[in-house]
Design a protein around this motif. Structure first.
Motif, PDB file in Angstrom:
ATOM      1  N   SER B 111       0.778  -1.239   0.000  1.00 23.99           N
ATOM      2  CA  SER B 111       0.000   0.000   0.000  1.00 23.99           C
ATOM      3  C   SER B 111       0.811   1.292   0.000  1.00 23.99           C
ATOM      4  O   SER B 111       0.277   2.328  -0.384  1.00 23.99           O
ATOM      5  CB  SER B 111      -0.962   0.009   1.191  1.00 23.99           C
ATOM      6  N   ALA B 112       2.062   1.260   0.404  1.00 19.12           N
ATOM      7  CA  ALA B 112       2.759   2.541   0.625  1.00 19.12           C
ATOM      8  C   ALA B 112       3.404   3.070  -0.657  1.00 19.12           C
ATOM      9  O   ALA B 112       4.607   3.324  -0.710  1.00 19.12           O
ATOM     10  CB  ALA B 112       3.784   2.393   1.740  1.00 19.12           C
ATOM     11  N   HIS B 113       2.589   3.260  -1.706  1.00 18.74           N
ATOM     12  CA  HIS B 113       3.155   3.682  -2.983  1.00 18.74           C
ATOM     13  C   HIS B 113       3.413   5.186  -3.052  1.00 18.74           C
ATOM     14  O   HIS B 113       3.601   5.735  -4.122  1.00 18.74           O
ATOM     15  CB  HIS B 113       2.246   3.244  -4.135  1.00 18.74           C
ATOM     16  N   GLN B 114       3.411   5.849  -1.888  1.00 16.58           N
ATOM     17  CA  GLN B 114       3.937   7.216  -1.868  1.00 16.58           C
ATOM     18  C   GLN B 114       5.467   7.158  -1.779  1.00 16.58           C
ATOM     19  O   GLN B 114       6.126   8.177  -1.799  1.00 16.58           O
ATOM     20  CB  GLN B 114       3.342   8.043  -0.716  1.00 16.58           C
TER      21      GLN B 114
END
Lengths: 363, 308
Positions: B111-114
């Motif tokens: 989920s942490a595609h920042q």
């Protein structure tokens, strides 16, 4: 104060009714909202909605991180599906037939504003029934493979379903669902795909593919959600789609509601349309003309009242910290309903026998 | 307030309550709810320097619970839940900590595609960060740990987080899961190293977690610019050999080392390109940790003087 389960629903609805309602939201509510939006795969859509409608709104940094990450994933999937569509067109280049994009792929090709943040998982296309064999053969000759199903499932798909078993290119992972009809052939409704196909229009951007005309695009989405889906929490996204489609097309075309009404009549799709209009209006405050909701063809009193009670319970994500039995029961009832609508009772019994027999054989 | 500043009794009370125990782990806040005391004992020891978070936005809501069937008591098992979903099969109860670590990796990775996420160790000294991208088994965890134990700032052993918007490295100094022979290597290298319980027969063999240096954990919010990209390879008996890598080769190696390079699209390309453009890219073959550390230090000092 609102109790927590109620709050989670209201937060998510407010966000899509009018994101300005989120102004000044406390951090813990943002957290709950992101969790609920996550359960419905709507994080990117929410971020996009806020960015477009309230660009000056102060959104906590952490929430922006979640929006950015979700949008990144959406963009990637969009790129993959666009590429897959390109490959499909190339594989079918010598075939002079109409290929109609459905659902997510159609929203992207039609450049609908809300498509920007919409998650999509696979490609759905529709071709005329007489072309389906040829399409399947051309694709399997060029590297697409059919999901491995056992004999019964394959038979079931090919005899009774509105699509052939999903195909996927062996080097890529985007699934392609090829439809030849709107609903399973056993379904209690049977809108004629030929009528819808012949009214299809070329998608924007000079693409080779067609999309349904606005009213048919809406009706397809309506039928999918209220006559075929199980109406559980992954389906709330589809109601948001409908709300966006209603809002967008009615702004584009003054006659949209009239056209929708008469097309639903023509295809005998008034019952699912009623539910779509009703829930879009009651949950997401879509400005639906009142006369459409009192149409003489709306569903009977009892099923209507039952649906009006069950659907909001089932379709909206629960507060993940307070999961209740009532919601689980509502979801089960609607699951049963979806199967009841999908095939005649005798056939359903046979189907379920076959399925459970298979399960036993595996044990 | 750090984990070690609260009593074990308070810790148990927090984490068995409905509000759970919220901990800042790198850029993420994780809420843990569990009643398992043995898990909490290991957790509180290995995460002792991490901040207890209050009133902050929680990124991941994790529950560690036993199943509701007979395996609750007989050959007890534990299940990792995140937001009402249990993505994995149950683990034996006494492997709850590795399950938690693995599960948290899964949450971040999906989920942490920042961030552009690299499968890399990251350390820093003199304000210069070194990224060690490598495949499992190449010794990057051992090398990063050893550097941390010699006073370098330890940012990560296998989760190099590059902020997508500006290319800065985000620290996430979690405990290092040392595997098999690395456990002994680190214990011999530094006798004061604090390790958690030994977990035999995990998917990766025998695992034991190394506590991260206090000073590194305290600087979890201090982002840093990458200065060197070094692809390490442990080879028994080898001298310490550095070799310069051509940019195109380093680019390919670094981009394929990322978990989410494809998902990151253009941003991913730009971040890798910037790193290759601005960093010294080397390959490293080594066997002697002390010698490597010595030479890396000299190279960083050199880099700094070039800048000046």
């Amino acid at each position: 104060m609102m109790d927590r389960p109620e709050k989670s629903r209201q937060l998510l609805l407010d966000a899509f009714i009018n994101p300005n309602l989120l102004k000044g939201l406390p951090l813990e509510d943002w957290e709950l909202l992101i969790r609920c939006a996550g359960a419905s795969k709507l994080v990117a859509a929410l971020g996009d909605k806020i960015a477009v409608n309230c660009p000056t709104m102060l959104v906590p940094e952490k929430v922006l991180d979640h929006f950015q990450a979700a949008q990144q994933l959406v963009n990637y999937r969009k790129q993959m599906t666009t590429w897959e569509m390109h490959c499909l067109n190339r594989a079918l280049i010598n075939l002079d037939i109409d290929i109609v994009l459905l659902k997510g792929a159609a929203y992207i090709a039609s450049e609908l504003p809300f498509a920007n943040g919409r998650t999509l998982s696979d490609i759905d296309i529709l071709v005329a029934k007489e072309n389906i064999e040829e399409v399947e053969k051309l694709l399997s000759d060029q590297g697409w493979i059919t999901a491995s199903l056992d004999e019964y499932d394959d038979y079931y798909y090919r005899t009774w379903m509105h699509e052939i078993p999903p195909m996927r290119h062996r080097e890529r992972y985007i699934e392609v669902d090829i439809h030849h009809s709107i609903l399973p052939l056993t379904s209690r409704l049977s809108p004629d795909p030929k009528t819808m196909l012949s009214d299809a229009v070329l998608a924007k951007g000079g693409a080779r593919n067609k999309v349904f005309s606005p009213v048919d695009m809406v009706l397809h989405s309506v039928v999918h959600l209220f006559h075929d889906a199980e109406l559980n929490l992954t389906d709330f996204r589809d109601l948001v789609d409908l709300h966006e489609l209603f809002s967008y097309f009615s702004k584009q075309d003054d006659k949209f509601w009239e056209k929708l009404d008469s097309r639903a009549e023509e295809l005998s799709l008034y019952e699912p349309l009623y539910y779509a209009l009703y829930f879009s209006k009651s949950l997401l405050k879509t400005s639906v003309p009142a006369e459409l909701l009192i149409n003489k063809n709306r569903p009977n009193f009892l099923p209507r009242v039952l649906m009006e009670y069950l659907v909001p319970l089932s379709i909206l994500p629960e507060d993940p910290d307070f999961m209740g039995k009532k919601v689980a029961f509502a979801r089960w009832l609607l699951y049963v309903r979806s199967h009841y609508l999908r095939m005649p009772m005798l056939m359903l019994l046979q189907h379920l026998m076959k399925k459970s027999q298979k399960r036993f054989n595996h044990v | 307030m750090k984990i070690k500043d609260i009593t074990f009794k308070q810790l148990v009370e927090h984490s068995s309550g409905s509000k759970g125990l919220c901990v800042s782990i790198g850029p993420f806040v994780v809420r843990i709810r569990t009643k398992e005391k043995s898990f909490l004992q290991t957790f509180s020891m290995l995460y002792q320097d991490f901040e207890v978070s209050e009133g902050e936005f929680v990124d991941f809501h994790i529950d560690m619970r036993r199943p509701t069937n007979v395996r609750r008591w007989v050959n007890a098992q534990i299940i990792f839940w995140v937001d009402g979903i249990a993505p994995f099969e149950p683990f034996p109860l006494d492997h709850a900590f590795p399950l938690f670590e693995w599960g948290l990796n899964w949450c971040i990775g999906r989920s942490a595609h920042q961030y552009l996420m690299l499968h890399s160790g990251v350390v820093e000294k003199y304000g210069k960060a070194i990224i060690f991208p490598a495949l499992p088994g190449s010794g990057k965890s051992t090398l990063s740990s050893a550097l941390g134990l010699r006073g370098w700032r330890f940012l990560s052993d296998e989760f190099g987080l590059i902020r997508a918007n500006d290319g800065l490295l985000q620290p996430m100094p979690r405990p290092v899961p040392l595997k098999n022979t690395s456990i002994q290597v680190i214990q011999n290298f530094e006798t004061s190293a604090v390790l958690g319980p030994v977990y035999p027969k995990t998917r990766k063999g025998t695992v034991s977690h190394l506590q991260s240096p206090t000073a590194s954990v305290e600087q979890s919010n201090k982002l840093v610019k990458p200065a060197m990209v070094i692809f390490p390879r442990y080879q028994e008996g080898s001298e310490t050999i550095f070799e310069e890598l051509p940019a195109h080769y380093a680019f390919l190696k670094l981009s394929t080392n990322s978990f989410n390079y494809e998902v990151m699209g253009l941003k991913g390309f730009e971040r890798v390109r910037d790193m290759i453009d601005s960093c010294t890219c080397l390959s490293l073959t080594y066997s002697n940790l002390d010698d490597v550390i010595d030479q890396l230090d000299k190279r960083l000092v050199n880099e700094s003087s070039h800048d000046g």
